[in-house]
Design a protein around this motif. Sequence first.
Motif, PDB file in Angstrom:
ATOM      1  N   VAL A   1      34.836  99.827   8.675  1.00 43.64           N
ATOM      2  CA  VAL A   1      35.689  98.740   9.187  1.00 43.64           C
ATOM      3  C   VAL A   1      37.032  99.349   9.546  1.00 43.64           C
ATOM      4  O   VAL A   1      37.653 100.026   8.716  1.00 43.64           O
ATOM      5  CB  VAL A   1      35.862  97.614   8.147  1.00 43.64           C
ATOM      6  CG1 VAL A   1      36.769  96.520   8.690  1.00 43.64           C
ATOM      7  CG2 VAL A   1      34.512  97.044   7.744  1.00 43.64           C
TER       8      VAL A   1
ATOM      9  N   SER B   1      41.740  96.812  12.523  1.00 42.66           N
ATOM     10  CA  SER B   1      41.706  95.457  13.080  1.00 42.66           C
ATOM     11  C   SER B   1      40.549  94.631  12.536  1.00 42.66           C
ATOM     12  O   SER B   1      40.233  93.580  13.094  1.00 42.66           O
ATOM     13  CB  SER B   1      41.612  95.527  14.608  1.00 42.66           C
ATOM     14  OG  SER B   1      40.409  96.163  14.999  1.00 42.66           O
ATOM     15  N   ARG B   2      39.902  95.117  11.443  1.00 38.58           N
ATOM     16  CA  ARG B   2      38.795  94.433  10.779  1.00 38.58           C
ATOM     17  C   ARG B   2      37.569  94.309  11.682  1.00 38.58           C
ATOM     18  O   ARG B   2      36.748  93.402  11.538  1.00 38.58           O
ATOM     19  CB  ARG B   2      39.216  93.047  10.272  1.00 38.58           C
ATOM     20  CG  ARG B   2      40.390  93.072   9.314  1.00 38.58           C
ATOM     21  CD  ARG B   2      40.706  91.681   8.791  1.00 38.58           C
ATOM     22  NE  ARG B   2      39.603  91.132   8.017  1.00 38.58           N
ATOM     23  CZ  ARG B   2      39.366  91.419   6.741  1.00 38.58           C
ATOM     24  NH1 ARG B   2      40.144  92.277   6.100  1.00 38.58           N
ATOM     25  NH2 ARG B   2      38.355  90.874   6.096  1.00 38.58           N
ATOM     26  N   THR B   3      37.457  95.238  12.644  1.00 44.58           N
ATOM     27  CA  THR B   3      36.256  95.304  13.473  1.00 44.58           C
ATOM     28  C   THR B   3      35.214  96.141  12.763  1.00 44.58           C
ATOM     29  O   THR B   3      35.485  97.267  12.334  1.00 44.58           O
ATOM     30  CB  THR B   3      36.587  95.922  14.843  1.00 44.58           C
ATOM     31  OG1 THR B   3      37.555  95.111  15.512  1.00 44.58           O
ATOM     32  CG2 THR B   3      35.338  96.013  15.711  1.00 44.58           C
ATOM     33  N   ARG B   4      34.010  95.613  12.642  1.00 45.26           N
ATOM     34  CA  ARG B   4      32.931  96.310  11.957  1.00 45.26           C
ATOM     35  C   ARG B   4      32.221  97.252  12.923  1.00 45.26           C
ATOM     36  O   ARG B   4      31.886  96.864  14.044  1.00 45.26           O
ATOM     37  CB  ARG B   4      31.953  95.302  11.354  1.00 45.26           C
ATOM     38  CG  ARG B   4      32.590  94.443  10.280  1.00 45.26           C
ATOM     39  CD  ARG B   4      31.667  93.375   9.760  1.00 45.26           C
ATOM     40  NE  ARG B   4      31.330  92.388  10.781  1.00 45.26           N
ATOM     41  CZ  ARG B   4      30.561  91.330  10.552  1.00 45.26           C
ATOM     42  NH1 ARG B   4      30.048  91.133   9.365  1.00 45.26           N
ATOM     43  NH2 ARG B   4      30.305  90.470  11.520  1.00 45.26           N
TER      44      ARG B   4
ATOM     45  N   ALA C   1      29.505  92.042  21.498  1.00 37.84           N
ATOM     46  CA  ALA C   1      29.688  93.355  20.877  1.00 37.84           C
ATOM     47  C   ALA C   1      29.820  94.427  21.962  1.00 37.84           C
ATOM     48  O   ALA C   1      29.629  94.157  23.152  1.00 37.84           O
ATOM     49  CB  ALA C   1      28.522  93.671  19.950  1.00 37.84           C
TER      50      ALA C   1
ATOM     51  N   LYS D   1      30.356  98.354  18.076  1.00 42.42           N
ATOM     52  CA  LYS D   1      31.507  97.601  17.594  1.00 42.42           C
ATOM     53  C   LYS D   1      31.145  96.119  17.563  1.00 42.42           C
ATOM     54  O   LYS D   1      31.026  95.472  18.607  1.00 42.42           O
ATOM     55  CB  LYS D   1      32.722  97.834  18.489  1.00 42.42           C
ATOM     56  CG  LYS D   1      33.237  99.268  18.443  1.00 42.42           C
ATOM     57  CD  LYS D   1      34.511  99.422  19.253  1.00 42.42           C
ATOM     58  CE  LYS D   1      35.066 100.831  19.141  1.00 42.42           C
ATOM     59  NZ  LYS D   1      36.329 100.992  19.892  1.00 42.42           N
TER      60      LYS D   1
ATOM     61  N   ALA E   1      31.705  92.082  16.201  1.00 46.91           N
ATOM     62  CA  ALA E   1      32.868  91.192  16.128  1.00 46.91           C
ATOM     63  C   ALA E   1      33.507  91.298  14.760  1.00 46.91           C
ATOM     64  O   ALA E   1      32.964  91.899  13.832  1.00 46.91           O
ATOM     65  CB  ALA E   1      32.431  89.764  16.416  1.00 46.91           C
ATOM     66  N   LYS E   2      34.716  90.722  14.634  1.00 46.34           N
ATOM     67  CA  LYS E   2      35.382  90.717  13.352  1.00 46.34           C
ATOM     68  C   LYS E   2      34.548  89.955  12.322  1.00 46.34           C
ATOM     69  O   LYS E   2      33.618  89.220  12.677  1.00 46.34           O
ATOM     70  CB  LYS E   2      36.778  90.091  13.469  1.00 46.34           C
ATOM     71  CG  LYS E   2      37.728  90.885  14.355  1.00 46.34           C
ATOM     72  CD  LYS E   2      39.094  90.245  14.406  1.00 46.34           C
ATOM     73  CE  LYS E   2      40.034  91.053  15.307  1.00 46.34           C
ATOM     74  NZ  LYS E   2      41.386  90.441  15.365  1.00 46.34           N
ATOM     75  N   GLU E   3      34.880  90.152  11.072  1.00 50.15           N
ATOM     76  CA  GLU E   3      34.065  89.597  10.008  1.00 50.15           C
ATOM     77  C   GLU E   3      33.849  88.101  10.202  1.00 50.15           C
ATOM     78  O   GLU E   3      34.814  87.329  10.339  1.00 50.15           O
ATOM     79  CB  GLU E   3      34.716  89.854   8.651  1.00 50.15           C
ATOM     80  CG  GLU E   3      34.745  91.335   8.280  1.00 50.15           C
ATOM     81  CD  GLU E   3      35.250  91.537   6.875  1.00 50.15           C
ATOM     82  OE1 GLU E   3      35.487  90.534   6.176  1.00 50.15           O
ATOM     83  OE2 GLU E   3      35.413  92.691   6.474  1.00 50.15           O
TER      84      GLU E   3
END
Length: 488
Positions: free
Chosen positions: A412, A415-418, A465, A481, A483-485
């Motif tokens: 992660v 920017s909290r992108t997984r 994504a 990449k 989306a954020k959580e």
Amino acid sequence: MKHWPLAIKIWFVFAALLLCLFLMMASVLPYLLKSFFTEQTYAMIRDSQQQLNFVADISDKGHLELRDDGGVGLKMTLPTDQAAPDDDSAAPNDDLADGRFEKVQPTGYMGGPAIGHLLLVEGKAYFLNSDRSLPDSLTKRLEQEAAGQLKALETNAVKVDGHILFYAISKASNGGSSVLISYAWSEYRNEMTGAMFRNLLLLLIAFMILSSIPCIWLARYLSGPLTRMKRQVKRMSEGNWHEPFESGRRDEIGKLSLAFDEMRQRLLRQDETQQALLQNISHELKTPVMIIRNYAQSIVDGIYPRGTMEGSVDTILQESDRIMERIYELISLSRLQYVSSREVPHQWFNIADVVQGTVERLRFRRPALHWIVELPSWRIHGNVEQWRVVFENLLDNQIRYAHRQISITASVDESRTRIIEIRNDGPLLEAAMLKDLFEPYRTGAGGQFGLGLAIVRQILTSCGAQIEVSNEQSGVSFRLKLAKEDRE
């Protein structure tokens, strides 16, 4: 209006703006002009009084002396019943019996209003101009107003028979009881207001007519490049991809031209790849079809190319699977492009379970490969079947080119992108291949075409994504990449 030519639209906008401006001027300007010329009239009246800076002194001979700023004496003869007899005085004159100047005072400025003067001395009124234009009732009203005035100078206006009289009342500078009333009618103000308004109206009409010239020029300046681009787009629709879009401009039209040229180049590359695809498909399908036909004919003739019936039939089945795989890829890509804008059923699922299940199903293809799978239990919202296709195509690509190891890890960023990273230790990709790796109908290593990575990008784009590929020291890395959580 949307079907009008561009020149008409631009001129219409200019004309509408000017019309709105004219309506605003027509409603506001007369009041502004009247206010302005009213102040001008009062200013002229006050200036005329300053020229008659009077001192009300009555001599023994019955003369009233008025002096202007230049020291010039102006003599007025009082009525005969107030004047003392004098042997040197002239004989009574009927024109002077009512208290007028011996020399007629100028009645106004050059081009300005006609200004009259009324002098009040010891309860009697004397007009300093030759034209007594005020009625007796108005004169008495002015006398009463002057008697009650406390300030040295005041201005006012009164309406008489539909006309407006502007006047200023000034008391004597020596503190005496004499009062000077200067006045002018409103005809000058009205004439100047009307003349100014007419001139501005004519100027506005002329400007509206002349504005059509720059409007037409501006329309041609803007529509010229658009017309050229229209012709080029029409030629592109007929299959002519080779003429570039060149506008030579840096404004929005120039940027639009660059965007069209990028589209042209992209379509040109896609057209070239589709031509290559037809050749590759014909080659890829012709070979297994010929093998199947020859093997089938040999079996019918009692000959087994593989030595046994089972081996020959197994070869036919392998070539049939090869054909089915290519057909499945084409159908999958076409179906994804068709339903990319349509809704598909989504649900919450564990991405690690999907990846692990895909690894277990594909591991047997190369049992010697070493797998490293380290994924957290991320739950995402999407279509499970589409994500399964994504990992099947990606891992199939990894198995094809990896030497000894494939690793799947997760992280992660700030920017909290997984991010899910899939690496293999195979050969590095060429720079030209990195740019177009996810394009449809891309020819891979060995001249074999494939649609798997194009299908991967199509699915990820529809899910919001992204995917990136880069060369690392130990091999090639694919990064997904997400989306954020998400919140379940």
